[in-house]
Enzyme design. Structure first.
Site, PDB file in Angstrom:
ATOM      1  N   GLN A 148      40.336   3.685  38.586  1.00 11.91           N
ATOM      2  CA  GLN A 148      41.162   2.496  38.380  1.00 11.91           C
ATOM      3  C   GLN A 148      41.140   2.012  36.935  1.00 11.91           C
ATOM      4  O   GLN A 148      41.821   1.055  36.588  1.00 11.91           O
ATOM      5  CB  GLN A 148      40.678   1.379  39.308  1.00 11.91           C
ATOM      6  N   HIS A 150      37.125  -0.940  40.225  1.00 12.93           N
ATOM      7  CA  HIS A 150      36.991  -2.373  39.922  1.00 12.93           C
ATOM      8  C   HIS A 150      36.614  -2.666  38.468  1.00 12.93           C
ATOM      9  O   HIS A 150      35.575  -3.220  38.171  1.00 12.93           O
ATOM     10  CB  HIS A 150      35.971  -3.024  40.874  1.00 12.93           C
ATOM     11  N   GLU A 153      42.166 -13.056  47.469  1.00 12.44           N
ATOM     12  CA  GLU A 153      41.977 -14.489  47.231  1.00 12.44           C
ATOM     13  C   GLU A 153      42.731 -14.969  46.003  1.00 12.44           C
ATOM     14  O   GLU A 153      42.898 -14.233  45.037  1.00 12.44           O
ATOM     15  CB  GLU A 153      40.500 -14.805  46.983  1.00 12.44           C
ATOM     16  N   TYR A 173      31.728 -17.812  43.469  1.00 13.59           N
ATOM     17  CA  TYR A 173      32.850 -17.598  44.378  1.00 13.59           C
ATOM     18  C   TYR A 173      32.536 -16.628  45.511  1.00 13.59           C
ATOM     19  O   TYR A 173      33.439 -16.191  46.219  1.00 13.59           O
ATOM     20  CB  TYR A 173      34.096 -17.230  43.561  1.00 13.59           C
ATOM     21  N   TYR A 201      35.980  -1.511  55.133  1.00 16.05           N
ATOM     22  CA  TYR A 201      37.064  -0.552  55.338  1.00 16.05           C
ATOM     23  C   TYR A 201      36.788   0.332  56.559  1.00 16.05           C
ATOM     24  O   TYR A 201      35.648   0.686  56.846  1.00 16.05           O
ATOM     25  CB  TYR A 201      37.232   0.342  54.102  1.00 16.05           C
TER      26      TYR A 201
END
Length: 374
Positions: A87, A149, A242, A252, A263
């Site tokens: 990613q 990520h 979110e 958070y 998953y």
């Protein structure tokens, strides 16, 4: 005058790839045109003062598109070595608030050290389509081999502070570790210095760059046009995407609390959806929409959408419109489903139109324009 002419040219450039029919939405009839489809997995875009654009491609190329909609075949020169790794790759781009005088642009990207990778932010001066006087102003602590990520969006607030959004690098517990940048929101001066009022500046057991933490993978960030507060969105696991309004020093929750599940097997993650001392999101998506790109609309071209928040969806290939009242999401509308592809970024142009990037091998820059009101 020259800038006005350039914007006019950009707004009026004729393109053959148009929506066949007007598209009716709840409050606005729209059309679209493909400005270019010659981008390779574009990730982010920023408008320059003259109406031209800089567009990042995940493969490490920074492209220039002039105000008339012409894509320069030669990428911007002088970029660092950028690695496409899962990613990661070349991610966001933004301009310094005083770009017209100092020429600084900022990029976030995946940097490799040995066989490990992490998110890095560099700034340099854009001169004659070349990045000069470049300097790294931030590096993620603890690079890893993970392909997941990286974040990452770059936003200057109204005080001139730079926010950098990060992901947990696919290792959830890192987001709860204040000695680790992963899974946090970073706040810096424009040159990488640490602000004196950062919440962990004087905490010897925390990274002083951290502004908030407990985030999974923030890939959308934008300033609220009225309050000036930063809004972000992040990917959940299976479910639980979110929207947050991060506050200094707040936690958070990821991966201790989440509205998503594991998953495939669908089992609970962490301790549930609530815990004392951890913040609740402003909005969640279940199932996940895989959000990417985020922008408040403040222009005049779509008067019925003024003040709305727009978010791209990768998973459902759509643009999500959100109405807001007193920092609460009061209504949601899904637009352009399956018409354009995976929407990676959304920005308002200086002409008041909305512009989208699609994440694909032949990626597109798309202009959304009003046809007539309902």
């Amino acid at each position: 005058m020259a800038g006005s002419i350039s914007l006019l040219l950009f707004a009026c450039t004729a393109q053959p790839l148009l929506a066949d029919k007007p598209i009716k939405t709840e409050k606005q009839t729209i059309g679209y045109e493909i400005v270019t489809d010659k981008l390779s997995h574009p990730w982010a875009m920023v408008f320059m003062p003259d109406g031209a654009m800089l567009i990042t491609e995940k493969n490490g190329k920074l492209r220039y598109l002039d105000a008339a909609g012409n894509l320069d075949p030669i990428p911007i020169q002088g970029l660092p070595e950028i690695r496409t790794h899962g990613q990661g790759g070349l991610l966001d781009v933004t301009l310094h608030p005083d770009f017209e005088s100092n020429r600084y642009i900022y990029i976030s990207y995946a940097e490799r050290t040995g066989n490990r990778y992490g998110t890095t932010v560099m700034r340099g001066k854009l001169k004659n389509h070349t990045l000069e006087e470049s300097e790294v102003i931030f590096r993620l602590s603890n690079k890893t081999k993970s392909r997941h990520h990286f974040g990452s969006r770059l936003v200057f607030d109204n005080q001139g502070f730079l926010f950098i959004t990060l992901g947990d690098r696919g290792d959830g517990p890192r987001a709860q570790d204040l000695t680790d940048h992963a899974g946090s929101l970073i706040r810096l001066h424009d040159d990488g210095r640490i602000p004196q009022d950062n919440p962990f500046k004087d905490n010897s057991k925390a990274k002083p760059e951290i502004y908030s933490y407990g985030h999974r993978n923030i890939q959308g960030a934008a300033l609220h046009p009225a309050s000036g507060s930063l809004w972000t969105h992040e990917h959940g696991p299976q479910g639980g995407d979110e929207i947050n309004i991060p506050e200094a020093g707040r936690n958070y929750g990821w991966p201790i609390i989440t509205y998503g599940v594991n998953y495939v097997i669908g089992t609970k993650i962490g301790e549930g959806t609530h815990k004392v001392g951890m913040e609740q999101p402003v909005h969640t998506w279940i199932p996940s929409i895989a959000p990417s790109g985020m922008s408040f609309y403040t222009g005049e071209q779509f008067p019925q959408w003024k003040g709305n928040l727009f978010v791209g969806s990768l998973k459902f290939q759509q643009l999500v419109r959100l109405e807001i009242d007193n920092n609460k999401i009061t209504h949601e509308e899904r637009l352009l489903t399956d018409k354009l592809g995976r929407i990676r970024d959304v920005r308002q142009g200086p002409d008041g139109m909305l512009y989208l990037l699609t994440d694909e091998r032949k990626g597109k820059l798309v202009k959304i324009f009003p046809k007539n009101t309902l």
